[in-house]
Design a protein around this motif. Structure first.
Motif, PDB file in Angstrom:
ATOM      1  N   UNK A 112       0.832  -1.261  -0.166  1.00 27.59           N
ATOM      2  CA  UNK A 112      -0.058  -0.065  -0.071  1.00 27.59           C
ATOM      3  C   UNK A 112       0.912   1.152   0.204  1.00 27.59           C
ATOM      4  N   UNK A 113       0.823   2.161  -0.983  1.00 30.09           N
ATOM      5  CA  UNK A 113       1.473   3.563  -1.039  1.00 30.09           C
ATOM      6  C   UNK A 113       0.989   4.235   0.150  1.00 30.09           C
ATOM      7  N   UNK A 114       1.988   5.037   0.742  1.00 30.58           N
ATOM      8  CA  UNK A 114       1.684   5.757   2.037  1.00 30.58           C
ATOM      9  C   UNK A 114       0.800   6.763   1.607  1.00 30.58           C
ATOM     10  N   UNK A 115       0.010   7.689   2.524  1.00 36.54           N
ATOM     11  CA  UNK A 115      -0.644   8.669   2.682  1.00 36.54           C
ATOM     12  C   UNK A 115      -0.181   9.996   2.383  1.00 36.54           C
ATOM     13  N   UNK A 116      -0.712  10.746   1.478  1.00 40.64           N
ATOM     14  CA  UNK A 116      -0.302  12.193   1.385  1.00 40.64           C
ATOM     15  C   UNK A 116      -0.467  13.064   2.436  1.00 40.64           C
ATOM     16  N   UNK A 117       0.038  13.798   2.549  1.00 40.89           N
ATOM     17  CA  UNK A 117      -0.025  14.780   3.827  1.00 40.89           C
ATOM     18  C   UNK A 117      -0.558  16.044   3.162  1.00 40.89           C
ATOM     19  N   UNK A 118      -1.933  16.111   3.286  1.00 40.38           N
ATOM     20  CA  UNK A 118      -2.639  17.145   2.160  1.00 40.38           C
ATOM     21  C   UNK A 118      -2.782  18.427   3.311  1.00 40.38           C
ATOM     22  N   UNK A 119      -2.588  19.430   2.250  1.00 38.54           N
ATOM     23  CA  UNK A 119      -2.801  20.975   2.873  1.00 38.54           C
ATOM     24  C   UNK A 119      -4.326  21.120   3.237  1.00 38.54           C
ATOM     25  N   UNK A 120      -4.783  21.633   4.208  1.00 41.24           N
ATOM     26  CA  UNK A 120      -6.166  21.827   4.655  1.00 41.24           C
ATOM     27  C   UNK A 120      -6.768  22.435   3.582  1.00 41.24           C
ATOM     28  N   UNK A 121      -6.221  23.461   2.938  1.00 38.79           N
ATOM     29  CA  UNK A 121      -6.892  24.282   1.884  1.00 38.79           C
ATOM     30  C   UNK A 121      -7.091  23.509   0.676  1.00 38.79           C
ATOM     31  N   UNK A 122      -6.442  22.294   0.068  1.00 38.34           N
ATOM     32  CA  UNK A 122      -6.349  21.455  -0.840  1.00 38.34           C
ATOM     33  C   UNK A 122      -7.473  20.626  -0.368  1.00 38.34           C
ATOM     34  N   UNK A 123      -7.692  19.914   0.976  1.00 41.73           N
ATOM     35  CA  UNK A 123      -8.852  19.125   1.288  1.00 41.73           C
ATOM     36  C   UNK A 123     -10.140  19.817   1.130  1.00 41.73           C
TER      37      UNK A 123
END
Length: 192
Positions: A112-123
């Protein structure tokens, strides 16, 4: 013994059919009697075989208990044979263990690839969109269609908002949240 039981069961079946056709209850009772005899023969045969097996299992245990020297010699022979027959397991080094920079830079193709650490604005942006992304059954990440991890895996297309509602998280390799949010920002700047 089983042939006798088979003949009895077939005779019982024939008598049962005869009893149904002729409406004679005597044939039905004889059929029931033959079925009971067949069942008793099966139980008798099972008990006989069980007793025979337990007697065979008890005999070797008594023989080995009488002569412990033979038992020790047999165990030494077994120990000598085991190394020849045993297969050795080869351990492969994990990525980066040998310090290979080329292997470490290559995308993860298995697991399983890791999880992206998304910017809250992008989310916030991608949660409102219905841009199509893809998921792979039994994996918790969603990806853009060009993700290197997907290779030849079977994918399921979903809207990004729906994928987030279903609990999928973004892939760290293709960073779908950052990419889709960036595309959306570029589109809104061009339109505005």
């Amino acid at each position: 013994m089983l042939y006798i039981v088979l003949v009895l069961v077939l005779a019982a079946l024939g008598l049962l059919v005869a009893a149904l056709i002729t409406a004679n209850s005597l044939w039905a009772w004889i059929s029931i009697g033959l079925s009971v005899v067949a069942g008793l023969l099966l139980v008798f045969d099972w008990l006989r075989r069980r007793k025979k097996r337990s007697a065979e299992n008890a005999a070797p245990v008594e023989e080995t208990a009488d002569d412990p020297a033979d038992e020790a010699a047999e165990s030494e022979e077994d120990d000598e044979e085991k190394p020849e027959d045993a297969e050795q397991t080869v351990l492969m080094p994990t990525t980066g263990e040998l310090g290979d920079a080329e292997e470490a830079a290559e995308p993860q193709r298995t697991g399983d690839p890791g999880e992206e650490e998304s910017d809250p604005a992008d989310v916030a942006i991608v949660s409102e969109l219905e841009t199509e992304i893809v998921v792979v059954d039994e994996y918790p990440r969603y990806h853009v269609t060009t993700c290197a991890w997907l290779e030849t895996r079977d994918t399921i297309p979903l809207g990004i908002g729906e994928a987030r509602q279903l609990g999928f998280t973004p892939c760290a390799l293709c960073t779908p949240d950052a990419e889709i949010a960036g595309q959306h920002r570029d589109k809104t700047k061009a339109d505005g």
